[in-house]
Design an enzyme around this catalytic site. Sequence first.
Site, short mmCIF file in Angstrom:
data_model
loop_
_atom_site.label_atom_id
_atom_site.label_comp_id
_atom_site.label_asym_id
_atom_site.label_seq_id
_atom_site.Cartn_x
_atom_site.Cartn_y
_atom_site.Cartn_z
N ASP A 39 0.99 -1.45 0.13
CA ASP A 39 0.35 -0.31 0.16
C ASP A 39 0.81 0.86 -0.15
O ASP A 39 2.15 1.17 0.54
CB ASP A 39 -0.69 -0.21 1.08
CG ASP A 39 -2.35 -1.14 1.23
OD1 ASP A 39 -2.32 -1.87 0.24
OD2 ASP A 39 -2.83 -1.25 1.68
N ARG A 54 -1.08 -0.72 -8.70
CA ARG A 54 -2.16 -0.66 -8.11
C ARG A 54 -2.52 1.04 -8.91
O ARG A 54 -1.81 1.90 -7.49
CB ARG A 54 -2.38 -0.96 -7.49
CG ARG A 54 -4.09 -0.71 -6.30
CD ARG A 54 -4.38 -0.29 -4.90
NE ARG A 54 -3.38 -1.47 -4.49
CZ ARG A 54 -3.17 -1.94 -3.00
NH1 ARG A 54 -3.33 -1.23 -2.98
NH2 ARG A 54 -3.07 -3.55 -2.99
P1 FAD Z 1 -14.83 8.13 -5.15
O1 FAD Z 1 -13.45 8.88 -6.30
O2 FAD Z 1 -14.80 8.24 -4.01
O3 FAD Z 1 -16.16 7.51 -5.49
C1 FAD Z 1 -16.45 7.67 -7.25
C2 FAD Z 1 -17.75 6.80 -7.76
O4 FAD Z 1 -17.61 5.55 -7.25
C3 FAD Z 1 -18.82 7.71 -6.40
O5 FAD Z 1 -19.77 8.58 -6.73
C4 FAD Z 1 -19.75 6.27 -6.91
O6 FAD Z 1 -20.65 5.90 -8.42
C5 FAD Z 1 -18.99 5.16 -6.25
N1 FAD Z 1 -18.60 4.80 -5.09
C6 FAD Z 1 -17.56 5.13 -4.47
N2 FAD Z 1 -17.39 4.48 -3.24
C7 FAD Z 1 -18.31 4.24 -2.87
C8 FAD Z 1 -19.54 3.28 -2.16
N3 FAD Z 1 -19.19 3.37 -0.82
N4 FAD Z 1 -20.48 2.93 -2.47
C9 FAD Z 1 -20.71 2.71 -2.96
N5 FAD Z 1 -20.33 4.02 -4.75
C10 FAD Z 1 -19.00 4.23 -4.31
N6 FAD Z 1 -5.99 5.01 -1.12
C11 FAD Z 1 -3.70 5.03 -0.64
O7 FAD Z 1 -3.51 6.43 -0.61
N7 FAD Z 1 -3.29 3.71 -0.66
C12 FAD Z 1 -3.67 2.47 -0.79
O8 FAD Z 1 -2.16 2.14 -0.86
C13 FAD Z 1 -4.82 2.28 -0.71
N8 FAD Z 1 -5.22 1.32 -1.71
C14 FAD Z 1 -6.53 0.86 -1.80
C15 FAD Z 1 -6.41 -0.49 -2.18
C16 FAD Z 1 -7.90 -0.23 -3.19
C17 FAD Z 1 -8.24 -2.06 -3.06
C18 FAD Z 1 -8.65 0.80 -3.37
C19 FAD Z 1 -10.41 0.17 -4.03
C20 FAD Z 1 -8.47 1.87 -2.77
C21 FAD Z 1 -7.33 1.53 -2.19
N9 FAD Z 1 -6.89 3.39 -1.46
C22 FAD Z 1 -6.11 3.71 -1.52
C23 FAD Z 1 -7.87 3.91 -1.50
C24 FAD Z 1 -8.35 5.38 -2.56
O9 FAD Z 1 -7.80 5.86 -2.57
C25 FAD Z 1 -9.25 6.01 -2.78
O10 FAD Z 1 -9.48 6.71 -1.44
C26 FAD Z 1 -10.82 5.32 -2.80
O11 FAD Z 1 -10.86 4.14 -3.43
C27 FAD Z 1 -11.80 5.82 -2.88
O12 FAD Z 1 -11.74 6.67 -4.01
P2 FAD Z 1 -12.83 5.76 -5.78
O13 FAD Z 1 -12.18 6.18 -7.13
O14 FAD Z 1 -13.06 4.35 -5.09
O15 FAD Z 1 -14.31 6.49 -6.13
#
Ligand code: FAD
Length: 279
Positions: free
Chosen positions: A107, A158
Amino acid sequence: MIPPIASKFVAGESAAEALDHARQMNDDDVAVILNLLGEHYDERGPADEDADVYVELVEDIASTGLDACVSVKPSQIGLDVGDEVFEENYRRIAEAADEHDVFLWCDMEDHETTDVTLDAFEELAREFDGGMGLCVQANLKRTPDDLERLADVPGKIRLVKGAYDEPAAIAHKKKSKVDEVYTDLLEFLFDEYVGGIAVGSHDPKMIAAARELAAEYDRDYEVQMLMGVREDAQRELAAEGVRVWQYAPYGGKWFQYFYRRVRERKENALFALRAVVGI
Ligand code: FAD
């Protein structure tokens, strides 16, 4: 025991429960990335202990034959104690993962950890010739340069939007800008990166962009989402033949993680409320 309300987001307290969760997800063709909850240890003892747990976990994954892998956090395996503690534990886990042929993710934490994390990943990924992946954050302004540097490193990237509240001098703060950069970086990965591409996002727009790029560049990719978030979409994508990995945290330190998930989105808070009042 983890209350049912939290078990939507956390795969149990023990490794056995987490492996059981992986087995259930595998039945729906979803692979699982296991993460032992824990971060920011300021003493060596707990960092070494968590590294030991990861070594055992990769052995368990290999012996059970599950479609699963692990993801570690630098500050969980010693980065706050010292760079060398992190590097030693990361190497120890990488050796076990390599020996047992289990994929190892790292991560990415806040921007103060980026250099040391990148350096350690690059060294190990070149030495073990892949089998490892690194998370990079689209919100950081440095990331295009980091991806240029990683372009010929074996392994996987990732791409996430970034979970840390970083200063405006070094990070894009507007969501629309982060989304724009995310799709640009995705295109760079499909075009230039030699290794595997993981779309770490729940965002249907980012997943659609990856689908289009994969067709255009004739390349594979995988989608990674968190346990408890858009699980229907995880299963649907897997049924369509997309390689889907669910990031499933587990362990005794579940409360803080659960609380974060509930606070970050209305949907999650509503789920928790329904579970409490029984509707
Ligand atoms: P967002 O920009 O939050 O949302 C965009 C759209 O996605 C929303 O409008 C909706 O349509 C959909 N959506 C998002 N969340 C939901 C929900 N809960 N329910 C329904 N629909 C939803 N961050 C780090 O800084 N370091 C890491 O190591 C790290 N590892 C990760 C590993 C994984 C597998 C994932 C999925 C995320 C990780 N993250 C990490 C977090 C990442 O940086 C984001 O903060 C987080 O994923 C939110 O961004 P998003 O792209 O999912 O969607």
